[in-house]
Design a protein around this motif. Structure first.
Motif, PDB file in Angstrom:
ATOM      1  N   ALA A 184       0.834  -1.206   0.000  1.00 20.11           N
ATOM      2  CA  ALA A 184       0.000   0.000   0.000  1.00 20.11           C
ATOM      3  C   ALA A 184       0.870   1.257   0.000  1.00 20.11           C
ATOM      4  O   ALA A 184       0.609   2.200  -0.757  1.00 20.11           O
ATOM      5  CB  ALA A 184      -0.933  -0.009   1.210  1.00 20.11           C
ATOM      6  N   ALA A 185       1.896   1.271   0.845  1.00 17.85           N
ATOM      7  CA  ALA A 185       2.794   2.427   0.886  1.00 17.85           C
ATOM      8  C   ALA A 185       3.494   2.614  -0.454  1.00 17.85           C
ATOM      9  O   ALA A 185       3.631   3.736  -0.944  1.00 17.85           O
ATOM     10  CB  ALA A 185       3.816   2.256   2.003  1.00 17.85           C
ATOM     11  N   GLU A 186       3.895   1.509  -1.063  1.00 15.77           N
ATOM     12  CA  GLU A 186       4.552   1.582  -2.368  1.00 15.77           C
ATOM     13  C   GLU A 186       3.599   2.128  -3.428  1.00 15.77           C
ATOM     14  O   GLU A 186       3.985   2.935  -4.277  1.00 15.77           O
ATOM     15  CB  GLU A 186       5.044   0.193  -2.771  1.00 15.77           C
ATOM     16  CG  GLU A 186       5.860   0.190  -4.043  1.00 15.77           C
ATOM     17  CD  GLU A 186       6.466  -1.174  -4.336  1.00 15.77           C
ATOM     18  OE1 GLU A 186       7.384  -1.207  -5.163  1.00 15.77           O
ATOM     19  OE2 GLU A 186       6.028  -2.185  -3.756  1.00 15.77           O
ATOM     20  N   ALA A 187       2.346   1.730  -3.369  1.00 12.47           N
ATOM     21  CA  ALA A 187       1.355   2.197  -4.341  1.00 12.47           C
ATOM     22  C   ALA A 187       1.041   3.681  -4.165  1.00 12.47           C
ATOM     23  O   ALA A 187       0.778   4.384  -5.134  1.00 12.47           O
ATOM     24  CB  ALA A 187       0.074   1.373  -4.222  1.00 12.47           C
ATOM     25  N   VAL A 188       1.080   4.168  -2.928  1.00 10.54           N
ATOM     26  CA  VAL A 188       0.798   5.577  -2.645  1.00 10.54           C
ATOM     27  C   VAL A 188       1.970   6.454  -3.050  1.00 10.54           C
ATOM     28  O   VAL A 188       1.805   7.493  -3.682  1.00 10.54           O
ATOM     29  CB  VAL A 188       0.452   5.771  -1.147  1.00 10.54           C
ATOM     30  CG1 VAL A 188       0.371   7.240  -0.789  1.00 10.54           C
ATOM     31  CG2 VAL A 188      -0.854   5.072  -0.827  1.00 10.54           C
ATOM     32  N   GLY A 189       3.174   6.035  -2.694  1.00 13.11           N
ATOM     33  CA  GLY A 189       4.366   6.806  -3.048  1.00 13.11           C
ATOM     34  C   GLY A 189       4.372   8.195  -2.441  1.00 13.11           C
ATOM     35  O   GLY A 189       3.670   8.491  -1.474  1.00 13.11           O
ATOM     36  N   GLU A 190       5.163   9.070  -3.040  1.00 16.38           N
ATOM     37  CA  GLU A 190       5.329  10.435  -2.547  1.00 16.38           C
ATOM     38  C   GLU A 190       4.168  11.335  -2.951  1.00 16.38           C
ATOM     39  O   GLU A 190       3.828  12.281  -2.257  1.00 16.38           O
ATOM     40  CB  GLU A 190       6.646  11.006  -3.095  1.00 16.38           C
ATOM     41  CG  GLU A 190       6.987  12.374  -2.575  1.00 16.38           C
ATOM     42  CD  GLU A 190       8.336  12.868  -3.057  1.00 16.38           C
ATOM     43  OE1 GLU A 190       8.717  13.965  -2.649  1.00 16.38           O
ATOM     44  OE2 GLU A 190       9.016  12.170  -3.834  1.00 16.38           O
ATOM     45  N   GLY A 232       1.979   6.826  -6.488  1.00 16.63           N
ATOM     46  CA  GLY A 232       3.027   5.834  -6.601  1.00 16.63           C
ATOM     47  C   GLY A 232       4.416   6.353  -6.904  1.00 16.63           C
ATOM     48  O   GLY A 232       5.354   5.572  -7.014  1.00 16.63           O
ATOM     49  N   LYS A 233       4.573   7.667  -7.037  1.00 12.24           N
ATOM     50  CA  LYS A 233       5.896   8.224  -7.360  1.00 12.24           C
ATOM     51  C   LYS A 233       6.909   7.830  -6.284  1.00 12.24           C
ATOM     52  O   LYS A 233       6.719   8.083  -5.105  1.00 12.24           O
ATOM     53  CB  LYS A 233       5.827   9.748  -7.456  1.00 12.24           C
ATOM     54  CG  LYS A 233       7.175  10.381  -7.754  1.00 12.24           C
ATOM     55  CD  LYS A 233       7.078  11.884  -7.797  1.00 12.24           C
ATOM     56  CE  LYS A 233       8.461  12.499  -7.965  1.00 12.24           C
ATOM     57  NZ  LYS A 233       8.388  13.957  -7.836  1.00 12.24           N
ATOM     58  N   GLY A 234       8.000   7.208  -6.711  1.00 12.51           N
ATOM     59  CA  GLY A 234       9.068   6.842  -5.792  1.00 12.51           C
ATOM     60  C   GLY A 234       8.821   5.580  -4.989  1.00 12.51           C
ATOM     61  O   GLY A 234       9.649   5.200  -4.175  1.00 12.51           O
ATOM     62  N   GLY A 235       7.667   4.953  -5.176  1.00 11.36           N
ATOM     63  CA  GLY A 235       7.373   3.711  -4.468  1.00 11.36           C
ATOM     64  C   GLY A 235       7.446   3.861  -2.951  1.00 11.36           C
ATOM     65  O   GLY A 235       7.012   4.867  -2.385  1.00 11.36           O
ATOM     66  N   LEU A 236       8.016   2.864  -2.307  1.00  7.58           N
ATOM     67  CA  LEU A 236       8.106   2.852  -0.846  1.00  7.58           C
ATOM     68  C   LEU A 236       8.974   3.999  -0.328  1.00  7.58           C
ATOM     69  O   LEU A 236       8.631   4.660   0.651  1.00  7.58           O
ATOM     70  CB  LEU A 236       8.641   1.508  -0.358  1.00  7.58           C
ATOM     71  CG  LEU A 236       8.694   1.282   1.142  1.00  7.58           C
ATOM     72  CD1 LEU A 236       7.321   1.476   1.789  1.00  7.58           C
ATOM     73  CD2 LEU A 236       9.212  -0.109   1.441  1.00  7.58           C
ATOM     74  N   GLY A 283       9.419   6.828  -1.812  1.00  6.20           N
ATOM     75  CA  GLY A 283       8.600   8.026  -2.005  1.00  6.20           C
ATOM     76  C   GLY A 283       7.591   8.207  -0.886  1.00  6.20           C
ATOM     77  O   GLY A 283       7.364   9.314  -0.408  1.00  6.20           O
ATOM     78  N   TYR A 284       6.981   7.102  -0.455  1.00 12.68           N
ATOM     79  CA  TYR A 284       6.031   7.189   0.647  1.00 12.68           C
ATOM     80  C   TYR A 284       6.730   7.646   1.931  1.00 12.68           C
ATOM     81  O   TYR A 284       6.200   8.469   2.676  1.00 12.68           O
ATOM     82  CB  TYR A 284       5.315   5.857   0.877  1.00 12.68           C
ATOM     83  CG  TYR A 284       4.307   5.955   1.991  1.00 12.68           C
ATOM     84  CD1 TYR A 284       3.114   6.639   1.808  1.00 12.68           C
ATOM     85  CD2 TYR A 284       4.571   5.411   3.242  1.00 12.68           C
ATOM     86  CE1 TYR A 284       2.196   6.764   2.827  1.00 12.68           C
ATOM     87  CE2 TYR A 284       3.647   5.529   4.270  1.00 12.68           C
ATOM     88  CZ  TYR A 284       2.465   6.207   4.065  1.00 12.68           C
ATOM     89  OH  TYR A 284       1.567   6.346   5.085  1.00 12.68           O
ATOM     90  N   CYS A 285       7.922   7.128   2.157  1.00 12.80           N
ATOM     91  CA  CYS A 285       8.687   7.565   3.326  1.00 12.80           C
ATOM     92  C   CYS A 285       9.027   9.048   3.227  1.00 12.80           C
ATOM     93  O   CYS A 285       9.014   9.767   4.239  1.00 12.80           O
ATOM     94  CB  CYS A 285       9.944   6.724   3.488  1.00 12.80           C
ATOM     95  SG  CYS A 285       9.599   5.030   4.015  1.00 12.80           S
ATOM     96  N   MET A 286       9.327   9.518   2.027  1.00 11.99           N
ATOM     97  CA  MET A 286       9.573  10.949   1.824  1.00 11.99           C
ATOM     98  C   MET A 286       8.319  11.749   2.175  1.00 11.99           C
ATOM     99  O   MET A 286       8.391  12.775   2.845  1.00 11.99           O
ATOM    100  CB  MET A 286       9.977  11.223   0.368  1.00 11.99           C
ATOM    101  CG  MET A 286      11.318  10.644  -0.026  1.00 11.99           C
ATOM    102  SD  MET A 286      12.688  11.491   0.717  1.00 11.99           S
ATOM    103  CE  MET A 286      12.514  13.097  -0.022  1.00 11.99           C
ATOM    104  N   PHE A 287       7.169  11.273   1.711  1.00  8.26           N
ATOM    105  CA  PHE A 287       5.903  11.921   2.034  1.00  8.26           C
ATOM    106  C   PHE A 287       5.702  11.982   3.544  1.00  8.26           C
ATOM    107  O   PHE A 287       5.364  13.029   4.105  1.00  8.26           O
ATOM    108  CB  PHE A 287       4.744  11.165   1.367  1.00  8.26           C
ATOM    109  CG  PHE A 287       3.398  11.501   1.939  1.00  8.26           C
ATOM    110  CD1 PHE A 287       2.757  12.671   1.585  1.00  8.26           C
ATOM    111  CD2 PHE A 287       2.788  10.649   2.840  1.00  8.26           C
ATOM    112  CE1 PHE A 287       1.518  12.996   2.127  1.00  8.26           C
ATOM    113  CE2 PHE A 287       1.549  10.956   3.381  1.00  8.26           C
ATOM    114  CZ  PHE A 287       0.913  12.136   3.024  1.00  8.26           C
ATOM    115  N   LEU A 288       5.930  10.852   4.215  1.00  5.46           N
ATOM    116  CA  LEU A 288       5.782  10.822   5.672  1.00  5.46           C
ATOM    117  C   LEU A 288       6.721  11.807   6.354  1.00  5.46           C
ATOM    118  O   LEU A 288       6.318  12.520   7.278  1.00  5.46           O
ATOM    119  CB  LEU A 288       6.083   9.422   6.211  1.00  5.46           C
ATOM    120  CG  LEU A 288       4.958   8.462   6.436  1.00  5.46           C
ATOM    121  CD1 LEU A 288       5.479   7.186   7.090  1.00  5.46           C
ATOM    122  CD2 LEU A 288       3.823   9.041   7.222  1.00  5.46           C
TER     123      LEU A 288
END
Length: 97
Positions: A18-24, A28-32, A34-39
């Motif tokens: 799910a985190a990989e699909a959401v991405g930044e 999905g930009k940046g995958g997992l 990217g999601y960590c960057m968003f967080l």
């Protein structure tokens, strides 16, 4: 009755997918990573909590070079490039906790 270990493994896999699909960018930009960057940018307390669980509490000199090659170190560098200091996140969480 379902195997708790299998359920835990399935849940972990679902969370990572799910985190990989959401991405930044929520698309999905940046995958997992990217999601960590968003967080790190949008939810620094949650990111600091994640770091606290993912990083070792002590690093010996012999391990320091191995950790620098770790993808998490690359993520930390990318976060710093976006102007967010990880130490700030930890201080925020510590004072509120």
């Amino acid at each position: 009755m379902a195997d708790p270990n299998k359920l835990g493994s399935l849940l972990k896999d679902a969370i990572l997918r799910a985190a990989e699909a959401v991405g930044e960018d929520k698309e999905g930009k940046g995958g997992l990573t990217g999601y960590c960057m968003f967080l790190a940018k949008e939810e620094p307390r949650a990111f600091a909590s994640l770091l606290g669980r993912a990083l070792p509490t002590e690093v010996s000199g012999s391990m320091a070079h191995q950790i620098d090659a770790d993808p998490l170190s690359d993520l930390l560098r990318q976060v710093a490039e976006h102007g967010k200091k990880i130490t700030d996140c930890r201080k925020e969480e510590h004072h509120d906790g």
